[in-house]
Design a protein around this motif. Structure first.
Motif, mmCIF file in Angstrom:
data_model
loop_
_atom_site.group_PDB
_atom_site.id
_atom_site.type_symbol
_atom_site.label_atom_id
_atom_site.label_comp_id
_atom_site.label_asym_id
_atom_site.label_seq_id
_atom_site.Cartn_x
_atom_site.Cartn_y
_atom_site.Cartn_z
ATOM 1 N N VAL A 109 3.669 22.667 8.409
ATOM 2 C CA VAL A 109 5.000 22.930 8.144
ATOM 3 C C VAL A 109 5.761 21.998 8.551
ATOM 4 O O VAL A 109 5.919 21.398 9.735
ATOM 5 N N THR A 110 6.561 21.403 7.778
ATOM 6 C CA THR A 110 7.736 20.342 8.255
ATOM 7 C C THR A 110 8.864 20.648 7.672
ATOM 8 O O THR A 110 8.909 21.729 6.991
ATOM 9 N N MET A 111 9.832 19.898 7.900
ATOM 10 C CA MET A 111 11.186 19.989 7.347
ATOM 11 C C MET A 111 11.395 19.947 5.654
ATOM 12 O O MET A 111 10.628 19.342 5.175
ATOM 13 N N GLY A 112 12.165 20.850 5.316
ATOM 14 C CA GLY A 112 11.966 21.050 3.625
ATOM 15 C C GLY A 112 12.999 19.806 3.058
ATOM 16 O O GLY A 112 13.510 18.852 3.752
ATOM 17 N N PRO A 113 12.930 19.884 1.988
ATOM 18 C CA PRO A 113 13.702 18.904 1.242
ATOM 19 C C PRO A 113 15.274 19.150 1.351
ATOM 20 O O PRO A 113 15.965 18.147 1.086
ATOM 21 N N GLU A 114 15.780 20.060 1.835
ATOM 22 C CA GLU A 114 17.168 20.417 1.674
ATOM 23 C C GLU A 114 17.315 20.887 3.306
ATOM 24 O O GLU A 114 16.509 21.355 3.749
ATOM 25 N N THR A 115 18.485 20.613 3.683
ATOM 26 C CA THR A 115 18.911 21.264 4.812
ATOM 27 C C THR A 115 19.064 22.817 5.037
ATOM 28 O O THR A 115 19.260 23.524 4.119
ATOM 29 N N GLY A 116 18.249 23.225 6.266
ATOM 30 C CA GLY A 116 17.983 24.773 6.293
ATOM 31 C C GLY A 116 16.956 25.023 5.504
ATOM 32 O O GLY A 116 16.727 26.268 5.084
ATOM 33 N N SER A 117 15.919 24.352 5.449
ATOM 34 C CA SER A 117 14.562 24.702 4.709
ATOM 35 C C SER A 117 13.480 24.124 5.411
ATOM 36 O O SER A 117 13.688 22.985 5.799
ATOM 37 N N THR A 118 12.409 24.882 5.109
ATOM 38 C CA THR A 118 10.884 24.517 5.869
ATOM 39 C C THR A 118 9.958 24.209 4.462
ATOM 40 O O THR A 118 10.213 24.939 3.663
ATOM 41 N N LEU A 119 9.030 23.104 4.683
ATOM 42 C CA LEU A 119 8.096 23.238 3.607
ATOM 43 C C LEU A 119 6.701 23.451 4.309
ATOM 44 O O LEU A 119 6.111 22.476 5.226
ATOM 45 N N SER A 120 5.979 24.447 3.733
ATOM 46 C CA SER A 120 4.486 24.864 4.302
ATOM 47 C C SER A 120 3.560 24.447 3.242
ATOM 48 O O SER A 120 3.742 24.531 1.912
ATOM 49 N N ILE A 152 8.450 26.550 -0.203
ATOM 50 C CA ILE A 152 9.639 26.041 0.533
ATOM 51 C C ILE A 152 10.406 27.408 0.890
ATOM 52 O O ILE A 152 10.801 28.134 -0.005
ATOM 53 N N ASP A 153 10.623 27.573 2.276
ATOM 54 C CA ASP A 153 11.484 28.611 2.965
ATOM 55 C C ASP A 153 12.850 27.862 2.967
ATOM 56 O O ASP A 153 13.079 27.218 3.942
ATOM 57 N N ALA A 154 13.895 28.463 2.310
ATOM 58 C CA ALA A 154 15.386 28.279 2.510
ATOM 59 C C ALA A 154 16.148 28.993 3.133
ATOM 60 O O ALA A 154 17.445 28.896 3.002
ATOM 61 N N GLU A 155 15.471 29.994 3.759
ATOM 62 C CA GLU A 155 16.457 30.897 4.506
ATOM 63 C C GLU A 155 16.120 30.890 5.800
ATOM 64 O O GLU A 155 15.857 31.910 6.669
ATOM 65 N N VAL A 156 16.179 29.667 6.523
ATOM 66 C CA VAL A 156 16.018 29.585 8.168
ATOM 67 C C VAL A 156 17.112 28.587 8.484
ATOM 68 O O VAL A 156 18.040 28.047 7.591
ATOM 69 N N GLU A 157 17.449 28.900 9.781
ATOM 70 C CA GLU A 157 18.575 28.288 10.528
ATOM 71 C C GLU A 157 18.022 26.743 10.941
ATOM 72 O O GLU A 157 16.752 26.494 11.369
ATOM 73 N N THR A 158 18.874 25.637 10.682
ATOM 74 C CA THR A 158 18.542 24.412 11.124
ATOM 75 C C THR A 158 18.351 24.119 12.738
ATOM 76 O O THR A 158 18.935 24.810 13.362
#
Length: 207
Positions: free
Chosen positions: A123-134, A173-179
């Motif tokens: 799990v890393t930081m996603g491509p956009e702010t407020g997202s993770t990439l699994s 990509i999970d785009a529903e998380v807090e920074t």
């Protein structure tokens, strides 16, 4: 799934190809279920004899003798391919007929059970702010994957998991998380036989 025969002609060395041809000739001789092969048994026997002589001549022979052997190998492969296609068409999935011709039977795949636990979840930081990439490894027999998330550390007790989404890919990509907030993720594979076990949780943060 219908029974079938398998061909692995390009994997066979000349001597094994000759053995297969001899075996096919023997099994087709007097075989009432397969009475009219596309290449006559007499021509098959001639091809087998020619290949046998070419193999012997190529042993410590000249380059030309090896070329003659290789040319005969191609001819025998063509004969066996035509014959195998005839057998398949005539048998139409009849296992008894398919087993009576000298070719190897194709292995029937066994049923795929519940898929295994996914591995290598990252799990890393996603491509956009407020997202993770699994991302995780592919699981044999899986038709889709379910990604789950919790804000509770599973190592500290029972956690309540939320289904983030379902995907046929090995990433999400999970785009529903807090920074900067810590989240824990796990993934499980879904197959025709059911849902597999979830993998070990991994922590990640959004950018």
């Amino acid at each position: 799934m219908k029974a079938n025969i398998r061909l692995h002609l390009t994997r066979l060395i000349p001597s094994l190809l000759l053995t297969l041809l001899r075996n096919v000739i023997e099994k087709l001789t007097g075989n009432a279920a397969l009475p009219t092969p596309p290449v006559s048994l007499a021509n098959m026997s001639t091809a087998a004899d020619t290949l046998e002589k070419a193999i012997e001549a190529a042993i410590q022979g000249s380059r030309y003798s090896r070329e003659v052997r290789d040319a005969q190998v191609l001819e025998v492969r063509a004969i066996l391919t035509k014959t195998a296609n005839y057998v398949r068409t005539t048998a139409n999935g009849d296992g008894t007929i398919l087993a009576s011709n000298g070719f190897d039977m194709a292995k029937e795949p066994g049923p795929i059970g519940i898929p295994a636990e996914p591995s290598r979840l990252r799990v890393t930081m996603g491509p956009e702010t407020g997202s993770t990439l699994s991302k995780w490894g592919r699981v044999h027999g899986a038709t889709s994957y379910q990604l789950l998330r919790t804000t509770q550390n599973p190592a500290e007790g029972e956690a309540t998991w939320t289904l983030v989404g379902t995907t046929s890919k090995c990433s999400f990509i999970d785009a529903e998380v807090e920074t900067r907030k810590a989240y824990f993720y796990c993934v499980r594979a879904v197959g025709y036989a059911g849902i597999g076990k979830t993998c070990m949780p991994v922590m990640g943060r959004a950018a």
